[in-house]
Scaffold this motif. Structure first.
Motif, PDB file in Angstrom:
ATOM      1  N   GLY A 197       0.813  -1.204   0.000  1.00 28.32           N
ATOM      2  CA  GLY A 197       0.000   0.000   0.000  1.00 28.32           C
ATOM      3  C   GLY A 197       0.845   1.253   0.000  1.00 28.32           C
ATOM      4  O   GLY A 197       2.074   1.194  -0.167  1.00 28.32           O
ATOM      5  N   PRO A 198       0.200   2.393   0.205  1.00 25.89           N
ATOM      6  CA  PRO A 198       0.910   3.671   0.180  1.00 25.89           C
ATOM      7  C   PRO A 198       2.064   3.750   1.185  1.00 25.89           C
ATOM      8  O   PRO A 198       3.113   4.328   0.876  1.00 25.89           O
ATOM      9  N   LYS A 199       1.872   3.201   2.363  1.00 27.07           N
ATOM     10  CA  LYS A 199       2.939   3.259   3.375  1.00 27.07           C
ATOM     11  C   LYS A 199       4.160   2.475   2.904  1.00 27.07           C
ATOM     12  O   LYS A 199       5.297   2.970   2.970  1.00 27.07           O
ATOM     13  N   ALA A 200       3.959   1.256   2.429  1.00 22.68           N
ATOM     14  CA  ALA A 200       5.077   0.437   1.951  1.00 22.68           C
ATOM     15  C   ALA A 200       5.755   1.102   0.763  1.00 22.68           C
ATOM     16  O   ALA A 200       6.987   1.128   0.676  1.00 22.68           O
ATOM     17  N   LEU A 201       4.974   1.676  -0.147  1.00 24.01           N
ATOM     18  CA  LEU A 201       5.553   2.348  -1.310  1.00 24.01           C
ATOM     19  C   LEU A 201       6.395   3.549  -0.889  1.00 24.01           C
ATOM     20  O   LEU A 201       7.457   3.806  -1.464  1.00 24.01           O
ATOM     21  N   GLY A 202       5.952   4.268   0.122  1.00 25.79           N
ATOM     22  CA  GLY A 202       6.723   5.401   0.626  1.00 25.79           C
ATOM     23  C   GLY A 202       8.042   4.969   1.239  1.00 25.79           C
ATOM     24  O   GLY A 202       9.083   5.615   1.027  1.00 25.79           O
ATOM     25  N   ILE A 203       8.017   3.867   1.982  1.00 22.98           N
ATOM     26  CA  ILE A 203       9.243   3.333   2.588  1.00 22.98           C
ATOM     27  C   ILE A 203      10.207   2.872   1.498  1.00 22.98           C
ATOM     28  O   ILE A 203      11.409   3.144   1.565  1.00 22.98           O
ATOM     29  N   ILE A 204       9.675   2.189   0.500  1.00 22.57           N
ATOM     30  CA  ILE A 204      10.512   1.711  -0.606  1.00 22.57           C
ATOM     31  C   ILE A 204      11.129   2.889  -1.354  1.00 22.57           C
ATOM     32  O   ILE A 204      12.329   2.897  -1.630  1.00 22.57           O
ATOM     33  N   GLN A 205      10.311   3.900  -1.671  1.00 23.98           N
ATOM     34  CA  GLN A 205      10.817   5.060  -2.391  1.00 23.98           C
ATOM     35  C   GLN A 205      11.914   5.752  -1.584  1.00 23.98           C
ATOM     36  O   GLN A 205      12.953   6.115  -2.130  1.00 23.98           O
ATOM     37  N   GLY A 206      11.706   5.915  -0.287  1.00 26.16           N
ATOM     38  CA  GLY A 206      12.715   6.543   0.555  1.00 26.16           C
ATOM     39  C   GLY A 206      14.015   5.754   0.583  1.00 26.16           C
ATOM     40  O   GLY A 206      15.108   6.335   0.526  1.00 26.16           O
ATOM     41  N   ALA A 207      13.899   4.433   0.656  1.00 27.83           N
ATOM     42  CA  ALA A 207      15.095   3.579   0.665  1.00 27.83           C
ATOM     43  C   ALA A 207      15.831   3.684  -0.658  1.00 27.83           C
ATOM     44  O   ALA A 207      17.076   3.726  -0.699  1.00 27.83           O
ATOM     45  N   LEU A 208      15.095   3.717  -1.777  1.00 24.31           N
ATOM     46  CA  LEU A 208      15.727   3.848  -3.081  1.00 24.31           C
ATOM     47  C   LEU A 208      16.424   5.200  -3.229  1.00 24.31           C
ATOM     48  O   LEU A 208      17.536   5.280  -3.754  1.00 24.31           O
ATOM     49  N   GLU A 209      15.783   6.253  -2.748  1.00 26.46           N
ATOM     50  CA  GLU A 209      16.358   7.587  -2.866  1.00 26.46           C
ATOM     51  C   GLU A 209      17.691   7.711  -2.135  1.00 26.46           C
ATOM     52  O   GLU A 209      18.548   8.474  -2.559  1.00 26.46           O
ATOM     53  N   ARG A 210      17.871   6.958  -1.060  1.00 27.25           N
ATOM     54  CA  ARG A 210      19.143   6.984  -0.334  1.00 27.25           C
ATOM     55  C   ARG A 210      20.293   6.421  -1.184  1.00 27.25           C
ATOM     56  O   ARG A 210      21.452   6.607  -0.860  1.00 27.25           O
ATOM     57  N   HIS A 211      19.940   5.755  -2.283  1.00 26.48           N
ATOM     58  CA  HIS A 211      20.936   5.204  -3.195  1.00 26.48           C
ATOM     59  C   HIS A 211      20.849   5.872  -4.577  1.00 26.48           C
ATOM     60  O   HIS A 211      21.290   5.323  -5.576  1.00 26.48           O
ATOM     61  N   ASP A 212      20.224   7.071  -4.597  1.00 25.70           N
ATOM     62  CA  ASP A 212      20.041   7.828  -5.849  1.00 25.70           C
ATOM     63  C   ASP A 212      19.261   7.029  -6.896  1.00 25.70           C
ATOM     64  O   ASP A 212      19.537   7.115  -8.092  1.00 25.70           O
ATOM     65  N   LEU A 213      18.290   6.237  -6.437  1.00 27.08           N
ATOM     66  CA  LEU A 213      17.413   5.471  -7.311  1.00 27.08           C
ATOM     67  C   LEU A 213      15.977   5.889  -7.036  1.00 27.08           C
ATOM     68  O   LEU A 213      15.702   6.615  -6.090  1.00 27.08           O
ATOM     69  N   SER A 214      15.040   5.396  -7.845  1.00 30.31           N
ATOM     70  CA  SER A 214      13.642   5.756  -7.670  1.00 30.31           C
ATOM     71  C   SER A 214      12.737   4.699  -8.287  1.00 30.31           C
ATOM     72  O   SER A 214      13.160   3.936  -9.160  1.00 30.31           O
ATOM     73  N   LEU A 215      11.492   4.676  -7.839  1.00 29.81           N
ATOM     74  CA  LEU A 215      10.487   3.875  -8.514  1.00 29.81           C
ATOM     75  C   LEU A 215      10.166   4.543  -9.841  1.00 29.81           C
ATOM     76  O   LEU A 215      10.439   5.732 -10.023  1.00 29.81           O
ATOM     77  N   GLY A 216       9.554   3.797 -10.727  1.00 34.75           N
ATOM     78  CA  GLY A 216       9.209   4.357 -12.041  1.00 34.75           C
ATOM     79  C   GLY A 216       7.961   5.188 -11.993  1.00 34.75           C
ATOM     80  O   GLY A 216       7.283   5.317 -11.048  1.00 34.75           O
TER      81      GLY A 216
END
Length: 64
Positions: A45-64
């Motif tokens: 859901g939105p909470k999990a997606l937010g956590i994933i996006q934040g984790a990716l951003e710490r590595h200069d990555l992002s969801l599509g």
């Protein structure tokens, strides 16, 4: 040696299972994947997606 990109962030068991079963066992596998595609998975859901996006951003990555 495991790095943060080799594992999924702590997003809850249902979301972790859904992502693993869908072929995304590591954070690096989620880079570039559309949010809408992940949101269709049970438990992601939105909470999990937010956590994933934040984790990716710490590595200069992002969801599509």
């Amino acid at each position: 040696m495991n790095t943060a990109l080799d594992t999924l962030p702590k997003i809850g068991a249902p979301a972790t299972r859904a992502l693993t079963e869908a072929g995304y066992p590591a954070l690096r596998d989620l880079a570039g994947v559309p949010r809408a595609e992940l949101a269709m998975l049970h438990g992601v859901g939105p909470k999990a997606l937010g956590i994933i996006q934040g984790a990716l951003e710490r590595h200069d990555l992002s969801l599509g």
